[in-house]
Design a protein around this motif. Structure first.
Motif, mmCIF file in Angstrom:
data_model
loop_
_atom_site.group_PDB
_atom_site.id
_atom_site.type_symbol
_atom_site.label_atom_id
_atom_site.label_comp_id
_atom_site.label_asym_id
_atom_site.label_seq_id
_atom_site.Cartn_x
_atom_site.Cartn_y
_atom_site.Cartn_z
ATOM 1 N N ILE A 1 28.610 46.552 78.770
ATOM 2 C CA ILE A 1 28.088 46.130 80.070
ATOM 3 C C ILE A 1 26.759 45.393 79.891
ATOM 4 N N GLN A 2 25.934 45.878 78.973
ATOM 5 C CA GLN A 2 24.651 45.233 78.696
ATOM 6 C C GLN A 2 24.869 43.810 78.178
ATOM 7 N N GLN A 3 25.867 43.619 77.315
ATOM 8 C CA GLN A 3 26.173 42.272 76.793
ATOM 9 C C GLN A 3 26.641 41.354 77.912
ATOM 10 N N ARG A 4 27.428 41.874 78.837
ATOM 11 C CA ARG A 4 27.902 41.044 79.944
ATOM 12 C C ARG A 4 26.754 40.640 80.865
ATOM 13 N N ILE A 5 25.792 41.537 81.029
ATOM 14 C CA ILE A 5 24.616 41.192 81.836
ATOM 15 C C ILE A 5 23.803 40.109 81.131
ATOM 16 N N ALA A 6 23.621 40.260 79.804
ATOM 17 C CA ALA A 6 22.839 39.281 79.040
ATOM 18 C C ALA A 6 23.501 37.908 79.034
ATOM 19 N N SER A 7 24.849 37.876 78.986
ATOM 20 C CA SER A 7 25.563 36.597 78.937
ATOM 21 C C SER A 7 25.688 35.935 80.297
ATOM 22 N N GLY A 8 25.376 36.651 81.369
ATOM 23 C CA GLY A 8 25.496 36.093 82.708
ATOM 24 C C GLY A 8 26.830 36.367 83.361
ATOM 25 N N ALA A 9 27.736 37.047 82.652
ATOM 26 C CA ALA A 9 29.026 37.382 83.257
ATOM 27 C C ALA A 9 28.849 38.301 84.454
ATOM 28 N N LEU A 10 27.814 39.122 84.406
ATOM 29 C CA LEU A 10 27.427 39.944 85.548
ATOM 30 C C LEU A 10 26.093 39.394 86.053
ATOM 31 N N ALA A 11 26.129 38.711 87.176
ATOM 32 C CA ALA A 11 24.963 37.969 87.669
ATOM 33 C C ALA A 11 23.880 38.896 88.187
ATOM 34 N N PRO A 12 22.608 38.448 88.135
ATOM 35 C CA PRO A 12 21.513 39.239 88.702
ATOM 36 C C PRO A 12 21.745 39.548 90.175
ATOM 37 N N SER A 13 21.417 40.766 90.562
ATOM 38 C CA SER A 13 21.541 41.269 91.937
ATOM 39 C C SER A 13 22.980 41.499 92.374
ATOM 40 N N SER A 14 23.950 41.259 91.479
ATOM 41 C CA SER A 14 25.344 41.491 91.858
ATOM 42 C C SER A 14 25.662 42.975 91.816
ATOM 43 N N ARG A 15 26.509 43.405 92.725
ATOM 44 C CA ARG A 15 26.897 44.815 92.771
ATOM 45 C C ARG A 15 27.896 45.104 91.659
ATOM 46 N N LEU A 16 27.744 46.248 91.030
ATOM 47 C CA LEU A 16 28.629 46.661 89.948
ATOM 48 C C LEU A 16 29.634 47.659 90.500
ATOM 49 N N ARG A 17 30.890 47.239 90.585
ATOM 50 C CA ARG A 17 31.945 48.098 91.128
ATOM 51 C C ARG A 17 32.596 48.858 89.976
ATOM 52 N N GLU A 18 32.487 50.167 90.040
ATOM 53 C CA GLU A 18 32.861 51.008 88.903
ATOM 54 C C GLU A 18 34.337 50.870 88.542
ATOM 55 N N ARG A 19 35.214 50.922 89.520
ATOM 56 C CA ARG A 19 36.649 50.865 89.220
ATOM 57 C C ARG A 19 37.055 49.509 88.664
ATOM 58 N N ARG A 20 36.451 48.457 89.187
ATOM 59 C CA ARG A 20 36.774 47.120 88.678
ATOM 60 C C ARG A 20 36.310 46.969 87.231
ATOM 61 N N LEU A 21 35.111 47.469 86.936
ATOM 62 C CA LEU A 21 34.625 47.437 85.557
ATOM 63 C C LEU A 21 35.488 48.299 84.647
ATOM 64 N N ALA A 22 35.947 49.443 85.149
ATOM 65 C CA ALA A 22 36.778 50.332 84.343
ATOM 66 C C ALA A 22 38.094 49.653 83.974
ATOM 67 N N ARG A 23 38.693 48.939 84.927
ATOM 68 C CA ARG A 23 39.939 48.214 84.617
ATOM 69 C C ARG A 23 39.681 47.102 83.620
ATOM 70 N N SER A 24 38.553 46.409 83.777
ATOM 71 C CA SER A 24 38.233 45.307 82.865
ATOM 72 C C SER A 24 37.978 45.800 81.442
ATOM 73 N N LEU A 25 37.287 46.933 81.325
ATOM 74 C CA LEU A 25 36.942 47.478 80.008
ATOM 75 C C LEU A 25 38.010 48.413 79.456
ATOM 76 N N ARG A 26 39.004 48.746 80.299
ATOM 77 C CA ARG A 26 40.095 49.651 79.908
ATOM 78 C C ARG A 26 39.562 51.014 79.475
ATOM 79 N N VAL A 27 38.711 51.556 80.321
ATOM 80 C CA VAL A 27 38.137 52.887 80.094
ATOM 81 C C VAL A 27 38.186 53.647 81.414
ATOM 82 N N PRO A 28 38.045 54.969 81.396
ATOM 83 C CA PRO A 28 38.006 55.735 82.644
ATOM 84 C C PRO A 28 36.799 55.353 83.500
#
Length: 309
Positions: free
Chosen positions: A110-137
């Protein structure tokens, strides 16, 4: 085996009628007999975890499910709450035993995605969507975000939602902006916002009253009677809402009270009640678990080291 014990704990449910003391005692014995065999594995998971938030979660469960040396003291409603914590711990053990990514690696991704701009500043982080993307619980994502919140990359709003920190806020914590950072800072300054403290965004009035009575040591039936809530279950529902607002993994009364005093949700009392003393003891456990010397804890309370040793 784990699922069998979970099924045993599911048999404990809140009742509206008066429960005999023998039934309450049997309920506590059921909870402890179902969770005691797994506390060693829970301690192993706590030690092996690479996430501070995950370690704290295991620590809370272990502390709550370890029998008191003073014997069983509690109500049927409290036994049901304890059974719920036991179920949560056992489900977490089932999840932990499945091979997968650690919470620390999820946090790094998640930290790498923030650094690369994939997760934009001030954007809300939706837990379930991130879990599906990362394939983790989803629980792994939630714990990873809690860890990142301590680093300043992620912020938690008053309603418990996670968001990427605005560029201006992050840059201000890591030194003056220069070059491209100034341009990014200007673009993001309109979106930046600090997280309000609990004292600035108070709890709803009813939940504030429930928390105050909990801090004074009242039991669920007494709280329900004083506030006209009707049943213990309504009190438990309010406590669960308070725990979620505080971003706590379970409803542990001393932890709720300690968190409320620490973050200004409750005014510090003139007299220490027994429950507050337990909360302070919980703070001592956290201090020692974090590897800090006991004199750090003593200074926070204005005590000498001998008073807490």
């Amino acid at each position: 085996m784990l699922k069998r014990d979970i099924s045993r704990l599911q048999s404990l449910k809140a009742r509206r009628t008066v429960v005999p003391a023998k039934s309450v005692e049997d309920a506590y014995h059921l909870v402890y007999s179902s969770t005691q065999p797994w506390l060693g594995l829970a301690r192993t998971q706590r030690t092996a975890s690479d996430s501070p938030a995950d370690q704290l979660r295991w620590e809370v469960w272990i502390a709550a499910l370890t029998p008191s040396p003073h014997g069983i003291r509690g109500t049927w409603a409290q036994a049901c709450l304890l059974a719920g914590q036991g179920r949560d711990m056992l489900w977490a053990l089932i999840e932990a035993l499945v091979p997968g990514r650690s919470v620390g690696s999820v946090s790094q991704e998640i930290q790498q995605r923030i650094a690369s701009g994939a997760l934009a500043p001030s954007s809300r982080l939706r837990e379930r969507r991130l879990a599906r993307s990362l394939r983790v619980p989803a629980s792994s994502v939630r714990l990873a975000l809690a860890d990142l919140a301590t680093t300043g990359l992620v912020e938690v709003s008053a309603n418990g939602c996670f968001a990427v920190v605005a560029v201006s806020a992050h840059v201000s914590r890591h030194g003056p902006a220069t070059g491209d950072h100034r341009m990014l800072d200007r673009d993001a300054c309109r979106m930046s916002a600090r997280v309000p403290a609990l004292s600035e965004v108070p709890l709803p009035h009813l939940e504030q009253q429930v928390l105050e009575l909990v801090a004074e040591g009242y039991e669920d039936p007494e709280i329900a009677s004083r506030l006209g809530l009707g049943t213990d279950r309504h009190v438990q529902y309010r406590l669960a809402r308070i725990a979620r607002r505080f971003r706590l993994g379970a409803v542990v009364r001393p932890q709720l009270v300690d968190h409320a005093y620490t973050h200004g949700a409750l005014a510090a009392p003139a007299v220490l009640h027994p429950l507050l003393l337990e909360a302070n003891a919980y703070g001592l456990v956290r201090t020692l678990a974090a590897g800090r010397p006991v004199n750090v804890y003593a200074r926070l309370l204005g005590l000498r080291v001998q008073d807490v040793s």
